[in-house]
Design an enzyme around this catalytic site. Sequence first.
Site, short mmCIF file in Angstrom:
data_model
loop_
_atom_site.label_atom_id
_atom_site.label_comp_id
_atom_site.label_asym_id
_atom_site.label_seq_id
_atom_site.Cartn_x
_atom_site.Cartn_y
_atom_site.Cartn_z
N SER A 209 3.75 28.21 8.94
CA SER A 209 4.84 28.99 8.35
C SER A 209 4.63 30.48 8.59
O SER A 209 3.50 30.95 8.73
CB SER A 209 4.92 28.74 6.84
OG SER A 209 5.11 27.38 6.57
N1 SAH Z 1 1.52 24.51 5.15
C1 SAH Z 1 1.61 24.76 6.58
C2 SAH Z 1 2.97 24.41 7.10
C3 SAH Z 1 2.93 23.18 7.93
S1 SAH Z 1 4.53 22.64 8.52
C4 SAH Z 1 1.21 26.21 6.87
O1 SAH Z 1 0.28 26.67 6.26
O2 SAH Z 1 1.78 26.85 7.71
C5 SAH Z 1 4.84 21.29 7.42
C6 SAH Z 1 3.89 20.13 7.49
O3 SAH Z 1 4.43 19.10 6.66
C7 SAH Z 1 3.68 19.50 8.86
O4 SAH Z 1 2.33 19.53 9.19
C8 SAH Z 1 4.16 18.05 8.67
O5 SAH Z 1 3.40 17.10 9.39
C9 SAH Z 1 3.99 17.87 7.17
N2 SAH Z 1 4.74 16.78 6.57
C10 SAH Z 1 6.01 16.37 6.85
N3 SAH Z 1 6.33 15.31 6.07
C11 SAH Z 1 5.25 15.05 5.29
C12 SAH Z 1 4.96 14.07 4.29
N4 SAH Z 1 5.84 13.13 3.93
N5 SAH Z 1 3.73 14.10 3.70
C13 SAH Z 1 2.81 15.04 4.05
N6 SAH Z 1 3.03 15.98 4.98
C14 SAH Z 1 4.23 15.98 5.60
#
Ligand code: SAH
Length: 211
Positions: free
Chosen positions: A60
Amino acid sequence: MDSQAVRASMVERLRALGGIEPAVLDAMLAVPRHIFLEPGLAAQAYLDNALPIGHGQTISKPSVVARCASVLLQSLGAKPARVLEIGTGCGYQAAVLSRVAGEVYSVERIRALHELARRNLRALRLANLRLLLGDGSAGASSGAPFDAVLSAAACNEPPQAWLEQLRPGGVLLAPVGQPQRLMAYRKLGTGRVESWCVEDARFVPLKSGVL
Ligand code: SAH
């Protein structure tokens, strides 16, 4: 790269946006974002960009991490004892949250990212951060109840488990709907839920199952 100086200038730009909690700015000054990126992207770590982390997912933007963490602190009015993050990704937001909350649980459904986050976070030695592999749609019952749940993945409607696993008075923040809006939900003592829109949002989708 003098990452401390570049990070300090990122934090000054975040401060200039207004509305970011001082504790969040301190956390973002302390957590090196470049270690969460592959070497070819590290030079862009302190720009306000979402960047690829593999498996079709992104880290993000710093301003989004700052805003989400600030909304949680402001709506709770105190340091949260326990926070659940849905979507660990590379682990950056989890590291920031771990510096503004007592304890953080973070769930990721893609095993390779869960393991990447574990590697990225090792050097930071954050003893109050627990990384879980699983489908975050079910929350993390092992850590419930939470003061706050923060989803980094967008859904049509927040899964019931997220609200169930909040303590009364707790707050859920999640990107919801199409077009996406960052929505906040407060679980009231009576079992009712009040919600409000924080701002427009652009997050990757929440998916089901574990890969
Ligand atoms: N928190 C991260 C953002 C990652 S993007 C940061 O620090 O930048 C969002 C993440 O959500 C992705 O890695 C994706 O694989 C995960 N995601 C999507 N659906 C999910 C679910 N049902 N359970 C857990 N993670 C999930």
